[in-house]
Write a protein that holds these residues in place. Structure first.
Motif, PDB file in Angstrom:
ATOM      1  N   LYS A  86       0.895  -1.516   0.173  1.00  0.00           N
ATOM      2  CA  LYS A  86      -0.282   0.082  -0.013  1.00  0.00           C
ATOM      3  C   LYS A  86       0.608   0.857   0.147  1.00  0.00           C
ATOM      4  CE  LYS A  86      -4.123   2.117   2.620  1.00  0.00           C
ATOM      5  NZ  LYS A  86      -5.331   1.702   3.444  1.00  0.00           N
ATOM      6  N   HIS A  87       0.639   1.904  -1.339  1.00  0.00           N
ATOM      7  CA  HIS A  87       1.681   2.812  -1.126  1.00  0.00           C
ATOM      8  C   HIS A  87       0.640   4.437  -0.848  1.00  0.00           C
ATOM      9  CE1 HIS A  87       5.193   1.259  -3.287  1.00  0.00           C
ATOM     10  NE2 HIS A  87       3.821   0.459  -4.021  1.00  0.00           N
ATOM     11  N   VAL A  88       1.437   4.763   0.380  1.00  0.00           N
ATOM     12  CA  VAL A  88       0.573   5.655   0.804  1.00  0.00           C
ATOM     13  C   VAL A  88       1.792   6.837   0.303  1.00  0.00           C
ATOM     14  CG1 VAL A  88      -0.120   6.985   2.830  1.00  0.00           C
ATOM     15  CG2 VAL A  88      -0.601   4.361   2.573  1.00  0.00           C
ATOM     16  N   TYR A 119       1.978  18.133   0.974  1.00  0.00           N
ATOM     17  CA  TYR A 119       2.442  18.697   1.658  1.00  0.00           C
ATOM     18  C   TYR A 119       1.596  20.653   1.215  1.00  0.00           C
ATOM     19  CZ  TYR A 119       5.249  15.602   3.885  1.00  0.00           C
ATOM     20  OH  TYR A 119       5.200  14.287   4.557  1.00  0.00           O
ATOM     21  N   GLY A 120       1.079  20.976   1.866  1.00  0.00           N
ATOM     22  CA  GLY A 120       0.568  22.791   1.801  1.00  0.00           C
ATOM     23  C   GLY A 120       0.591  23.485   2.396  1.00  0.00           C
ATOM     24  N   CYS A 121       0.613  24.493   2.256  1.00  0.00           N
ATOM     25  CA  CYS A 121       1.084  25.405   3.716  1.00  0.00           C
ATOM     26  C   CYS A 121       0.426  25.145   3.515  1.00  0.00           C
ATOM     27  CB  CYS A 121       2.316  26.730   2.272  1.00  0.00           C
ATOM     28  SG  CYS A 121       2.576  28.147   3.452  1.00  0.00           S
ATOM     29  N   VAL A 153       1.494  19.890  -2.830  1.00  0.00           N
ATOM     30  CA  VAL A 153       3.054  19.109  -3.193  1.00  0.00           C
ATOM     31  C   VAL A 153       2.876  17.410  -2.809  1.00  0.00           C
ATOM     32  CG1 VAL A 153       5.262  18.613  -3.076  1.00  0.00           C
ATOM     33  CG2 VAL A 153       4.534  21.231  -3.597  1.00  0.00           C
ATOM     34  N   THR A 154       2.584  16.982  -4.128  1.00  0.00           N
ATOM     35  CA  THR A 154       2.937  14.839  -3.303  1.00  0.00           C
ATOM     36  C   THR A 154       4.361  13.789  -3.391  1.00  0.00           C
ATOM     37  OG1 THR A 154       0.326  15.600  -4.290  1.00  0.00           O
ATOM     38  CG2 THR A 154       1.226  13.068  -3.491  1.00  0.00           C
ATOM     39  N   ALA A 155       4.198  13.572  -2.124  1.00  0.00           N
ATOM     40  CA  ALA A 155       5.500  13.039  -1.963  1.00  0.00           C
ATOM     41  C   ALA A 155       5.354  11.933  -3.307  1.00  0.00           C
ATOM     42  CB  ALA A 155       5.445  12.070  -0.961  1.00  0.00           C
ATOM     43  N   ASP A 156       6.767  12.031  -4.102  1.00  0.00           N
ATOM     44  CA  ASP A 156       7.010  10.558  -4.785  1.00  0.00           C
ATOM     45  C   ASP A 156       6.624   9.304  -4.649  1.00  0.00           C
ATOM     46  OD1 ASP A 156       7.418  12.510  -7.033  1.00  0.00           O
ATOM     47  OD2 ASP A 156       9.956  13.120  -6.606  1.00  0.00           O
ATOM     48  N   LYS A 157       6.463   8.722  -5.222  1.00  0.00           N
ATOM     49  CA  LYS A 157       7.009   6.835  -5.430  1.00  0.00           C
ATOM     50  C   LYS A 157       8.033   6.022  -5.927  1.00  0.00           C
ATOM     51  CE  LYS A 157       3.116   5.081  -8.583  1.00  0.00           C
ATOM     52  NZ  LYS A 157       1.355   4.399  -8.094  1.00  0.00           N
ATOM     53  N   PRO A 158       7.356   5.472  -6.082  1.00  0.00           N
ATOM     54  CA  PRO A 158       9.132   4.246  -6.699  1.00  0.00           C
ATOM     55  C   PRO A 158       8.346   4.252  -8.347  1.00  0.00           C
ATOM     56  CG  PRO A 158       9.362   3.350  -5.059  1.00  0.00           C
ATOM     57  CD  PRO A 158       7.600   4.596  -4.654  1.00  0.00           C
ATOM     58  N   ALA A 159       9.097   4.655  -9.016  1.00  0.00           N
ATOM     59  CA  ALA A 159       9.383   4.462 -10.051  1.00  0.00           C
ATOM     60  C   ALA A 159       8.688   2.376 -10.450  1.00  0.00           C
ATOM     61  CB  ALA A 159      10.433   5.300 -11.653  1.00  0.00           C
ATOM     62  N   GLN A 160       7.552   2.770 -11.692  1.00  0.00           N
ATOM     63  CA  GLN A 160       7.152   0.841 -12.068  1.00  0.00           C
ATOM     64  C   GLN A 160       7.415   1.782 -13.280  1.00  0.00           C
ATOM     65  OE1 GLN A 160       3.012   2.480 -10.123  1.00  0.00           O
ATOM     66  NE2 GLN A 160       2.725   0.619 -10.144  1.00  0.00           N
ATOM     67  N   LEU A 161       7.698   0.202 -13.817  1.00  0.00           N
ATOM     68  CA  LEU A 161       7.246  -0.498 -15.519  1.00  0.00           C
ATOM     69  C   LEU A 161       6.383  -0.534 -16.036  1.00  0.00           C
ATOM     70  CD1 LEU A 161       9.727  -1.827 -16.958  1.00  0.00           C
ATOM     71  CD2 LEU A 161       9.047  -3.790 -16.360  1.00  0.00           C
ATOM     72  N   ILE A 162       5.575  -0.721 -14.898  1.00  0.00           N
ATOM     73  CA  ILE A 162       4.119  -0.660 -15.974  1.00  0.00           C
ATOM     74  C   ILE A 162       3.015   0.656 -15.739  1.00  0.00           C
ATOM     75  CG2 ILE A 162       2.527  -2.081 -17.332  1.00  0.00           C
ATOM     76  CD1 ILE A 162       4.106  -4.460 -17.220  1.00  0.00           C
ATOM     77  N   GLU A 163       3.166   1.325 -15.837  1.00  0.00           N
ATOM     78  CA  GLU A 163       2.830   2.841 -15.366  1.00  0.00           C
ATOM     79  C   GLU A 163       0.642   2.460 -15.033  1.00  0.00           C
ATOM     80  OE1 GLU A 163       3.482   5.295 -13.698  1.00  0.00           O
ATOM     81  OE2 GLU A 163       5.861   4.611 -14.430  1.00  0.00           O
ATOM     82  N   LYS A 164       0.618   2.718 -13.705  1.00  0.00           N
ATOM     83  CA  LYS A 164      -0.961   2.816 -13.001  1.00  0.00           C
ATOM     84  C   LYS A 164      -1.433   1.112 -13.414  1.00  0.00           C
ATOM     85  CE  LYS A 164      -1.813   7.450 -14.566  1.00  0.00           C
ATOM     86  NZ  LYS A 164      -3.187   8.002 -15.535  1.00  0.00           N
TER      87      LYS A 164
END
Length: 507
Positions: free
Chosen positions: A142-144, A148-150, A158-169
């Motif tokens: 489960k990727h959470v 973040y906002g001001c 701004v949303t934190a990155d997640k690891p790059a995926q071979l097959i997106e979505k």
């Protein structure tokens, strides 16, 4: 004298000669049909000439393994025993790199006091090992991604990155894709069976989705395949072979049409490469494309499409002695039982050539070349002399005539292996390389589309090259699938090649 025979002695003689010739021709046809019939009866019921199965083991035992190796004391009825029970050999030790879970067994507290009243203490230990298999575990990552906002201004969140995926979505992680590819291309499990395996764990993924993942993986691996082909084309010697594959939905073709899967194997001894290529054609333009830009020796069978390589600059053709030997095995089968014939003479000489190769197996290239010149050249000269003497004496249509004809038409390619110490005597390397595909084909039978067949060629290339370089297929695939999304430079892809990765253990 019957009325329909002429009175003229000359005409009568001519007629009688014609009748004798016709009878001789009929007799020859009968002999040819008898030989063909003998071969046809041998194929379904007879033993294979170069089988790897123990000839003392009945073929039925392969389908009844539990009963065939049962111990005499086991409860197996006479009707169930299809082969003599073999003695149990000493088990090989379990691989040292497997993870170990140590279970300590202590004496109960009430046995730790000796009869003399003293407390016993450990003075040693006995160790035994037992193999354990943990069933496939399926879990969800489960990727959470924190956003973040001001509060002090209206800057966009701004949303934190997640690891790059071979097959997106996609819900498929590298471990799922690696397992999918391993079960299909290493274990020969069709996609619909893997779909059922997931279904037993409550995960519903249609086989159409699994097929799409397979095709996408093949496309993402293409940079590695390009580098593998570059390495293959730098070889001194390349083996090549082809086998049938059925593709149901090829544009403009019937579902029953035959397509082809080609295999090439070569590369340096410490970096072997095995590449598959799917085509709908078996015509000569395929070898031209596969060997485009290549300079070196090519080992193939006698299929006519390979002849076009002879006119390609820098390509030297080699012939396969295993194919030549099989022809004489076929001729040997139709000889009268218990009698030695011409096929035995040829087989004896060919077997001498193979015996020399066995003796020189562990020699270096220079020593092997010298040994071939000293020992193999005289045998080749003897076999050539026998061939030239025998060919005019045999009928081209019978098995012996076909064997001698094959030998004569391919002689210039067959004798060339003695030119260099690194050249092979036969094309068995290609036949071994293509065998996993042939075995897998018995399970999945056909490909649905050309894209699927192309993906199969790509992924068989990857797993077979990984195996040839000592990699465990699942572990290497998972490692490569995790790293591919981050690769951008040629050096990144080169680092993922099976011979550049240190062996990775499956996790």
């Amino acid at each position: 004298m019957p009325q329909d025979l002429p009175d003229d002695p000359a005409l009568l003689k001519q007629l009688l000669e014609q009748m004798i010739n016709e009878r001789a021709s009929d007799k020859g046809k009968i002999v040819h049909l008898e030989e063909e019939n003998a071969l046809l009866r041998q194929r379904p019921f007879g033993r294979k000439t170069e089988q790897t199965v123990d000839p003392a083991t009945p073929q039925l035992a392969l389908f009844n393994e539990a009963e065939s190796v049962a111990e005499p004391g086991d409860e197996v009825s006479e009707e169930e025993v299809v082969a003599p029970a073999r003695r149990r050999g000493k088990c090989k030790p379990l691989p040292a790199d497997l993870p170990r879970v140590e279970v300590i067994h202590e004496l109960p507290e009430n046995e730790l006091t000796c009869a003399c009243g003293c407390r016993k203490h450990a003075i040693g230990e006995e160790v035994s090992e037992q193999l354990e298999i943990v069933p496939m575990q399926i879990r969800v990552i489960k990727h959470v991604r924190k956003v973040y906002g001001c509060r002090g201004c209206e800057t966009a969140p701004v949303t934190a990155d997640k690891p790059a995926q071979l097959i997106e979505k996609s819900m498929a992680s590298p471990s799922v894709l690696a397992m999918l590819l391993t079960t299909k291309y290493v274990d020969g499990l069709p996609l619909h069976r893997f779909e059922k395996v997931l279904g037993r764990h409550g995960v519903d993924i249609p086989r159409q989705t699994l097929a799409r993942w397979v095709i996408q993986c093949g496309e993402h691996f293409q940079p590695l395949l390009n580098l593998m082909r570059d390495s293959l084309l730098s070889s001194r010697i390349i083996h090549c072979d082809e086998t049938r594959v059925q593709v149901l939905k090829e544009p403009g073709r019937e579902p029953s049409s035959q397509s082809w899967m080609w295999v090439q194997t070569g590369g340096p001894p410490d970096r072997p490469v095995i590449l598959f290529d799917y085509t709908s054609s078996r015509a000569q333009e395929v070898p031209l494309r596969l060997f485009d830009g290549y300079r070196g020796y090519v080992m193939t069978d006698d299929y006519a499409s390979y002849n076009v390589l002879s006119v390609q600059a820098g390509v030297e053709r080699l012939g396969c002695w295993a194919h030549a030997r099989r022809k004489f095995f076929e001729a040997q089968k139709v000889q009268p039982k218990g009698k030695t014939g011409r096929a035995d003479i040829a087989l004896n000489l060919i077997n001498k050539l193979y015996g020399i190769e066995r003796d020189l197996k562990d020699s270096g290239d220079q020593d092997r070349q010298a040994g071939r010149h000293e020992r193999s050249l005289p045998v080749l000269a003897q076999l050539k002399s026998w061939m030239e003497k025998t060919q005019p004496q045999v009928t081209a249509q019978n098995p012996l005539g076909k064997a001698v004809g094959y030998l004569a038409s391919n002689w210039s390619k067959l004798e060339r292996y003695v030119e260099q110490g690194y050249l092979p005597i036969d094309n068995n390397a290609a036949e071994r390389a293509i065998r996993p595909f042939v075995i897998g084909r018995k399970n999945w039978l056909f490909s649905d589309t050309p894209k699927g067949a192309t993906a199969s060629a790509q992924l068989y290339s990857l797993v077979e090259t990984a195996k040839a370089n000592g990699q465990e297929p699942y572990a290497w695939l998972r490692h490569a699938l995790e790293c591919l999304p981050l690769a951008s430079l040629v050096e990144d892809y080169e680092a993922l090649l099976p011979w550049n990765c240190s062996p990775v253990s499956p996790s």
